[in-house]
Enzyme design. Structure first.
Site, PDB file in Angstrom:
ATOM      1  N   GLY A  79      29.962  37.373  39.503  1.00 13.16           N
ATOM      2  CA  GLY A  79      30.385  37.370  40.911  1.00 13.16           C
ATOM      3  C   GLY A  79      31.727  36.710  41.179  1.00 13.16           C
ATOM      4  N   SER A  80      32.583  36.599  40.138  1.00 10.86           N
ATOM      5  CA  SER A  80      33.880  35.946  40.410  1.00 10.86           C
ATOM      6  C   SER A  80      34.787  36.840  41.273  1.00 10.86           C
ATOM      7  CB  SER A  80      34.580  35.537  39.109  1.00 10.86           C
ATOM      8  OG  SER A  80      35.051  36.662  38.415  1.00 10.86           O
ATOM      9  N   ASN A  81      34.693  38.158  41.107  1.00  9.15           N
ATOM     10  CA  ASN A  81      35.490  39.036  41.982  1.00  9.15           C
ATOM     11  C   ASN A  81      34.954  39.021  43.410  1.00  9.15           C
ATOM     12  OD1 ASN A  81      37.750  40.605  40.639  1.00  9.15           O
ATOM     13  ND2 ASN A  81      36.106  40.760  39.106  1.00  9.15           N
ATOM     14  N   ASN A  85      36.321  50.016  43.624  1.00  6.19           N
ATOM     15  CA  ASN A  85      35.829  49.390  42.390  1.00  6.19           C
ATOM     16  C   ASN A  85      36.981  48.633  41.718  1.00  6.19           C
ATOM     17  OD1 ASN A  85      34.024  48.947  40.131  1.00  6.19           O
ATOM     18  ND2 ASN A  85      35.195  50.486  39.005  1.00  6.19           N
ATOM     19  N   ILE A  92      26.272  53.275  37.243  1.00  2.17           N
ATOM     20  CA  ILE A  92      27.044  54.389  37.795  1.00  2.17           C
ATOM     21  C   ILE A  92      26.363  54.838  39.079  1.00  2.17           C
ATOM     22  CG2 ILE A  92      27.737  56.781  37.375  1.00  2.17           C
ATOM     23  CD1 ILE A  92      28.137  55.923  34.428  1.00  2.17           C
ATOM     24  N   LEU A  93      27.144  54.912  40.132  1.00  2.79           N
ATOM     25  CA  LEU A  93      26.576  55.341  41.417  1.00  2.79           C
ATOM     26  C   LEU A  93      26.274  56.836  41.374  1.00  2.79           C
ATOM     27  CD1 LEU A  93      28.964  53.419  43.839  1.00  2.79           C
ATOM     28  CD2 LEU A  93      26.516  52.976  43.486  1.00  2.79           C
ATOM     29  N   HIS A 132      38.182  47.624  37.888  1.00  2.00           N
ATOM     30  CA  HIS A 132      37.906  47.952  36.484  1.00  2.00           C
ATOM     31  C   HIS A 132      38.897  47.188  35.595  1.00  2.00           C
ATOM     32  CE1 HIS A 132      36.464  50.261  33.111  1.00  2.00           C
ATOM     33  NE2 HIS A 132      37.732  50.373  32.732  1.00  2.00           N
TER      34      HIS A 132
HETATM   35  C1  GAR Z   1      34.981  42.103  35.757  1.00  2.00           C
HETATM   36  O1  GAR Z   1      35.852  41.942  34.673  1.00  2.00           O
HETATM   37  C2  GAR Z   1      34.994  43.554  36.228  1.00  2.00           C
HETATM   38  O2  GAR Z   1      36.263  44.144  36.167  1.00  2.00           O
HETATM   39  C3  GAR Z   1      34.062  44.190  35.226  1.00  2.00           C
HETATM   40  O3  GAR Z   1      33.024  43.258  35.078  1.00  2.00           O
HETATM   41  C4  GAR Z   1      33.532  41.946  35.312  1.00  2.00           C
HETATM   42  C5  GAR Z   1      32.686  41.313  36.391  1.00  2.00           C
HETATM   43  O4  GAR Z   1      33.033  39.975  36.571  1.00  2.00           O
HETATM   44  N1  GAR Z   1      33.595  45.436  35.694  1.00  2.00           N
HETATM   45  C6  GAR Z   1      33.373  46.467  34.901  1.00  2.00           C
HETATM   46  O5  GAR Z   1      33.553  46.449  33.699  1.00  2.00           O
HETATM   47  C7  GAR Z   1      32.863  47.715  35.605  1.00  2.00           C
HETATM   48  N2  GAR Z   1      32.884  48.833  34.725  1.00  2.00           N
HETATM   49  P1  GAR Z   1      32.614  39.209  37.878  1.00  2.00           P
HETATM   50  O6  GAR Z   1      31.114  39.446  38.040  1.00  2.00           O
HETATM   51  O7  GAR Z   1      32.924  37.775  37.598  1.00  2.00           O
HETATM   52  O8  GAR Z   1      33.397  39.779  39.016  1.00  2.00           O
END
Ligand code: GAR
Length: 208
Positions: free
Chosen positions: A20-22, A115, A100-101, A117
């Site tokens: 959940g950092s994003n 999203n 995948i949605l 990525h």
């Molecule tokens: C992030 O690096 C995001 O880009 C990636 O998962 C991580 C989630 O980190 N997403 C994918 O690879 C989607 N295909 P977070 O939970 O700390 O945001």
């Protein structure tokens, strides 16, 4: 003549599966008044996701749809669609959502799902993008904020952030450097959406 009244804030729903950092980067930007959005709900497929704690820290309620406890996986997807339609958000942000949605979700929210990525799309779509880039030996990688379409990581690109890969860099260092860029471009993409500043023509996104 442009309206003299402030534009209404956009209703935001988040989908996350893990840390959940994003999510936190976006919620911080909302809290600081940089994003004109109202974070209404976090939906997660994983009851263990730290994202749930991140949401509650910012007063965002969570709805847990425990994917592994669904005997019929189709039911998970129909429940997800039902919740999303009931919530009726202006924008859905998938931030570390590892599923995948289904097409019906994407068709219900066309160009309204963003999203993040961890690669410079169209290079290295799918899972473990940072590892794919590291093992391929590219000299520059990064991350992409994009609208979701019916393909996998193939929708219109909104913003990209780059990371130079030094010869001494480890995969872990690359992943962290990319994450730092993600935390810049995802909130910015959401901010631009909330200000109606993203326009899409022939799959190309212009910033107004
Ligand atoms: C992030 O690096 C995001 O880009 C990636 O998962 C991580 C989630 O980190 N997403 C994918 O690879 C989607 N295909 P977070 O939970 O700390 O945001």
């Amino acid at each position: 003549m442009a309206s003299l009244f402030p534009k209404p804030r956009k209703k935001l729903v988040f989908l996350a599966s893990g840390r959940g950092s994003n999510l936190e980067a976006v919620l911080q930007a909302v809290q600081k008044g940089r994003i004109r959005g109202i974070p209404e709900l976090l939906i997660t497929d994983n009851p263990e996701a730290s994202a749930i704690g991140v949401g509650s820290k910012y007063g965002v309620p969570s709805k847990i749809l425990n994917f592994s406890s669904y005997a019929q996986k189709e039911k998970y997807h129909s429940d997800l669609l039902e919740i999303l339609e009931a919530q009726s958000p202006d924008l859905i942000v998938t931030c570390g959502y590892m599923r995948i949605l289904k097409k019906d979700v994407i068709r219900s929210f066309p160009n309204r799902i963003i999203n993040i990525h961890p690669s410079l799309l169209p290079a290295f779509p799918g899972l473990n993008a940072q590892k794919q880039a590291f093992e391929y030996g590219v000299k520059i990688s990064g991350c992409t904020a994009h609208f979701i379409d019916e393909g996998v990581d193939s929708g219109p690109v909104i913003l990209q952030g780059t990371v130079k890969i030094d010869p001494e860099m480890t995969e872990r260092e690359l992943t962290l450097a990319i994450l730092k860029e993600e935390h810049k471009i995802l909130p910015l993409a959401v901010k631009l959406f909330c200000e109606n500043r993203l326009s899409i023509k022939n799959r190309k996104v212009s910033i107004l």
